[in-house]
Enzyme design. Structure first.
Site, mmCIF file in Angstrom:
data_model
loop_
_atom_site.group_PDB
_atom_site.id
_atom_site.type_symbol
_atom_site.label_atom_id
_atom_site.label_comp_id
_atom_site.label_asym_id
_atom_site.label_seq_id
_atom_site.Cartn_x
_atom_site.Cartn_y
_atom_site.Cartn_z
ATOM 1 C CE LYS A 176 -3.861 -2.462 2.013
ATOM 2 N NZ LYS A 176 -4.621 -2.920 3.155
ATOM 3 C CD GLN A 201 -3.557 -4.573 6.243
ATOM 4 O OE1 GLN A 201 -3.413 -3.594 5.519
ATOM 5 N NE2 GLN A 201 -4.216 -5.656 5.847
ATOM 6 C CG ASP A 255 -9.728 -0.383 4.257
ATOM 7 O OD1 ASP A 255 -9.331 -0.597 3.082
ATOM 8 O OD2 ASP A 255 -9.079 -0.702 5.264
#
Ligand code: NDP
Length: 291
Positions: free
Chosen positions: A53, A97, A120
């Site tokens: 990422k 995460q 997200d």
């Protein structure tokens, strides 16, 4: 018949190029886009995802902040760090995460991220917005799948779509997006009776289970479009340890009309859509400053 390959790597590359251009435009206007990534602990798979990422951001000209926190970080400290990032105008996207160490309440952590920075798309208000057809951020994997289907020219209105898996991050939002595209959607899960019969009806079959090659060619309708979200390690044989999907690629290739490979299908699209969400968040913030 051999299925057409849906090349997620190529489409993702063109999306990344587009995002680099939009990032440059934002920088030129004095609004450099920024993404904050929080990693708690040192889970090896999570560490690799986070590294990707950060690298994707660097290549696209998006500033990234990587917070590596120890595995025993107290929940209050993590929430306080998220609050800080929520208040930082140079940060447009925040992601934590997953999975988190077991002492942390993942839902509480996600709900602490500002919905306007939840790139997200996991925050309950973003999930609700998707459900009611007014999405702000789409979760990256189902968003990437929809882009792949669109790029491949797959007609979804009236099509039978079957999604195997009902997680909050893949299966459920995927089903919702297919429904919004006017497909007739069936969601299968671990309690589904006769999974094969459901799969065989699908014009579009999305497998998001996490079980090595469980969908075999005999479960696929001839000519169907097969999207393999699964990312598993082959457990035995000469290719043990290599990446494979939820679909048995070799037998599916003979029956399907189109199929995503693993790797090179959904995975790169998921990564690309995080950049899209981050750029969109930055563009919205820039527009709000101008108004
Ligand atoms: P989860 O484990 O959260 O969900 C798996 C789903 O599969 C559950 O809904 C479960 O049903 C269902 N399931 C389990 N066994 C069966 C079965 N025998 N028959 C039918 N359904 C079953 O996984 P995720 O949704 O997070 O991920 C799914 C897969 O996608 C994993 O391989 C993951 O690594 C991969 N993934 C890939 C991404 C990419 O970018 N390519 C991104 C995200 C995930 P139930 O709810 O009843 O337990």
């Amino acid at each position: 018949m051999t299925a057409r390959l849906l090349d997620g790597a190529a489409l993702a590359a063109s999306i990344r190029t587009d995002m680099s251009r939009r990032a440059a435009a934002l920088r030129a206007l004095g609004h450099p886009p920024g993404l904050a990534v929080i990693l708690v602990g040192s889970d090896p798979a999570s560490s690799v995802y986070v590294k990707h990422k950060v690298k994707d951001c660097e290549e696209a000209g998006i500033r990234s902040i990587l917070d590596r926190l120890p595995a025993d970080t107290p929940q209050d400290a993590l929430l306080a760090r998220i609050d800080q990032l929520n208040a930082d105008p140079s940060v447009h996207g925040i992601l934590v995460q997953l999975p988190l160490p077991p002492h942390l309440d993942a839902q509480r952590v996600i709900e602490t991220i500002s919905p306007a920075k939840d790139v997200d798309g996991f925050h309950i208000s973003n999930a609700g917005a998707l459900m009611t057809g007014q999405p702000r951020f789409l979760p990256c994997t189902p968003y990437g799948v929809m882009k792949l289907l669109e790029h491949a020219g797959v007609a979804l209105a009236g099509a039978e779509a079957v999604v195997v898996g009902r997680s909050n991050i893949v299966g459920k939002p995927q089903a919702m997006l297919l429904l919004q595209a006017s497909a007739t959607v069936t969601i299968c899960h671990s309690q589904t009776r006769d999974l094969a019969a459901h799969c065989r009806r699908a014009d579009v079959l999305v497998a998001a289970v996490g079980r090595e090659r469980m969908i075999t060619g005999d479960m696929i309708k001839p000519g169907a479009v097969v999207i393999d979200v699964g990312m598993n390690r082959i457990s035995q044989g000469p290719n043990a340890g290599k990446l494979c999907g939820d679909v048995d690629f070799d037998s599916a290739l003979e029956v399907a009309g189109a199929i995503t490979p693993v790797p090179g299908g959904v995975g790169p699209m998921t990564r690309a859509m995080l950049l899209v969400n981050t750029i969109e968040a930055a563009e919205r913030a820039a527009a709000a400053q101008c108004n």
